[in-house]
Each structure stands twice: as C-alpha cells, then as structure tokens.
Design a protein around this motif. Structure first.
Motif, short mmCIF file in Angstrom:
data_model
loop_
_atom_site.label_atom_id
_atom_site.label_comp_id
_atom_site.label_asym_id
_atom_site.label_seq_id
_atom_site.Cartn_x
_atom_site.Cartn_y
_atom_site.Cartn_z
N ALA A 171 4.27 -7.29 -5.82
CA ALA A 171 3.10 -6.82 -6.59
C ALA A 171 1.98 -7.85 -6.56
O ALA A 171 0.79 -7.49 -6.48
CB ALA A 171 3.52 -6.52 -8.03
N LEU A 172 2.32 -9.12 -6.65
CA LEU A 172 1.31 -10.18 -6.58
C LEU A 172 0.72 -10.31 -5.18
O LEU A 172 -0.48 -10.53 -5.01
CB LEU A 172 1.91 -11.51 -7.01
CG LEU A 172 2.30 -11.65 -8.48
CD1 LEU A 172 3.10 -12.93 -8.70
CD2 LEU A 172 1.07 -11.65 -9.39
N ALA A 173 1.58 -10.19 -4.17
CA ALA A 173 1.14 -10.40 -2.79
C ALA A 173 0.30 -9.26 -2.27
O ALA A 173 -0.72 -9.47 -1.60
CB ALA A 173 2.35 -10.63 -1.89
N TRP A 174 0.70 -8.03 -2.56
CA TRP A 174 0.08 -6.88 -1.90
C TRP A 174 -0.33 -5.76 -2.84
O TRP A 174 -0.93 -4.79 -2.40
CB TRP A 174 1.04 -6.32 -0.85
CG TRP A 174 1.47 -7.35 0.15
CD1 TRP A 174 0.65 -8.09 0.96
CD2 TRP A 174 2.80 -7.79 0.42
NE1 TRP A 174 1.39 -8.95 1.74
CE2 TRP A 174 2.70 -8.80 1.44
CE3 TRP A 174 4.06 -7.44 -0.05
CZ2 TRP A 174 3.84 -9.43 1.96
CZ3 TRP A 174 5.18 -8.08 0.46
CH2 TRP A 174 5.06 -9.06 1.45
N GLY A 175 -0.04 -5.90 -4.13
CA GLY A 175 -0.33 -4.80 -5.04
C GLY A 175 -1.45 -5.05 -6.02
O GLY A 175 -1.77 -4.18 -6.83
N GLY A 176 -2.06 -6.24 -5.97
CA GLY A 176 -3.16 -6.51 -6.89
C GLY A 176 -2.73 -6.72 -8.32
O GLY A 176 -3.55 -6.56 -9.25
N ALA A 177 -1.48 -7.08 -8.55
CA ALA A 177 -1.00 -7.29 -9.93
C ALA A 177 -1.66 -8.51 -10.55
O ALA A 177 -1.99 -9.47 -9.86
CB ALA A 177 0.52 -7.46 -9.92
N ASP A 178 -1.83 -8.47 -11.87
CA ASP A 178 -2.41 -9.63 -12.54
C ASP A 178 -1.33 -10.69 -12.71
O ASP A 178 -0.14 -10.38 -12.89
CB ASP A 178 -2.98 -9.22 -13.90
CG ASP A 178 -1.87 -8.87 -14.90
OD1 ASP A 178 -1.55 -9.71 -15.75
OD2 ASP A 178 -1.33 -7.74 -14.79
#
Length: 262
Positions: free
Chosen positions: A203-210
């Motif tokens: 999610a951090l790498a490719w999903g734009g997660a905060d």
C-alpha cells in the motif's frame, strides 16, 4: 480480450451451457452468471485452494466458494470454478489489514500444504531469500542493493508461522458497505503479522497509502520486524521478477524510507 476464455469442454464440465449469459472477462477470471472460471496452472495448489475456501468461514468476509465439475474434480483442463464474488479492489487498506487478520485467525489451524516445499516460482524463492534460509542473485538496481543494506537490521521473528495468504493487496474485493471478499489464496508459511505487513508495504509502495498506516497497526506483535521482513520479501521479488522496472522500484524505495523511519 487479454487472455483466451475457457474452452467449451471446460465450460461444459462445470455446467456452463452455451445458452447461458455470455462469458465476461473480469480481471484474471471469466464470469458466466454466478460462476467464475479462472486459470489453474498448478492442479495440486488449485485443488488445495478450492478445498480450503470451500471449508473456510470467516466473520465479515465474503469467501468465493468453489464449484466442482460434473465428475467431482476441482480442476479441469487447467481451469477451476468458483461462485462469483461482487466487488473490485479499492484503496481501503486498513480494512484490508483487518480482513487479513480475521482470515488468518481462521486459517491458524490449517496443515501446511505439501506443494509449498517444492514451489520454486519467483515468489517462493523471494520468500526464502527474505527469511535468510536461501540465497539467489538479486538485481542490484531493482532491489538487490537495498535488500543488502536492510538485511543488517533483520532479526528472526519469534511469531508462530502458519498458513497465510501472502498476496492480499489488490486481491481483496470491496462492494459498497458489504463485507470484503476474497476469491483466491496464495499460500505461504509465515506469521499472520507478516501477511498484514506485506499489505502495508504494498500500500505504501504502490497504493498511495498515508504513512500513518504504519502506526495504526503498531500494536501488532513484533511489528517493526514484521514490516522489515515483508519489505525484504517485496524487494527480493522485485529484484528477481522479469517484469520489474525502475518506476516500481521507486515505490519500494519510498516504502523503505517510511518503514526505516518508524
């Protein structure tokens, strides 16, 4: 279409008649009414997935139920069938992690499938390399160099390994207010916290997660090390995978910076 549909004899084996609704491609599967057909290149693994999902009951999780062919088989001609689950991937990452924990509470007692010991695909090799039980040449520019830097901080996890779904990012389906849905099971023998951490890394790498997602799940046991092991796994996959590129690598570098700052 991006992939050929299941041939007529496969459809017939699973009870799909020519007069029924037209086959529609949905992601990696083909839908016909309430049935979904998807490729099953490894019969032993696909049969295990079908049996596992057929017996699995998880609170607040919609699980795709397998369908047997007319002769009782789970796999016919390299295809397996499941009841269609409505939904699509959405960036609801905290709900995804929560679903992962519920799922793995339910799978905690599963026996380790035999195919895991002989699997030699990119993901299986990367899993062993990230855990420090195997070695493989990693492309330095596509993850190998960063992998080598981070392994100095790796410590063994004392968490109990079990059968987990190790690729839930993008494979949990959401449909409004309905419970999340899963339609497959990519098995690994790792702790449940590791599987949750893989979702967060993705999610951090490719999903734009905060970045706050790192702290929102900080109550999980051995969370910093679980994150590091998950990050090493993704770096090893990226360094070994033939379709990796510099653009996707930048996402992993961003995730690594956020995780090491935790």
């Amino acid at each position: 279409m991006s992939s050929p549909p299941p041939p007529l004899h496969v459809r017939a084996a699973f009870g799909v008649k020519e007069i029924e609704p037209e086959l529609v491609e949905v992601g990696t599967q083909w839908r016909c009414g309430d049935l979904a057909l998807r490729p099953a290149p490894n019969p032993a693994e696909s049969s295990w997935v079908a049996q596992t999902l057929g017996d699995l009951h998880v609170a607040d999780l919609r699980v795709a139920r397998p369908a047997r062919a007319s002769d009782g088989r789970w796999v016919v001609g390299g295809w397996a069938a499941f009841r269609f689950v409505e939904g699509r991937p959405e960036p609801r990452y905290d709900e995804m992690v929560s679903a992962s924990l519920r799922l793995h509470h339910a799978t905690g007692g599963l026996a380790v499938p035999r195919f895991l010991t002989s699997r030699d695909d990119v993901f299986a090799v990367a899993d062993r390399v990230a855990a420090g039980v195997d070695e493989a040449p990693l492309n330095p520019a596509l993850g190998g160099r960063l992998f080598d830097v981070l392994t100095g901080s790796r410590k063994p996890l004392s968490l109990r390994p079990q059968v987990v779904h190790g690729d839930l990012f993008g494979n949990v389906l959401f449909a409004g207010a309905s419970s999340p849905g899963i339609v497959d099971f990519t098995a690994f023998h790792r702790p449940a916290e590791w599987a949750a951490a893989v979702i967060v890394v993705d999610a951090l790498a490719w999903g734009g997660a905060d970045p706050g997602i790192l702290r929102r799940w900080g109550h999980l046991p051995e969370w910093p090390q679980a994150l590091l092991h998950a990050l090493l796994f993704r770096l090893a996959v990226h360094a070994l995978h033939p379709h990796s590129d510099e653009r996707s690598m930048r996402g992993l570098e961003r995730a690594a910076h956020q995780i090491t700052e935790l």
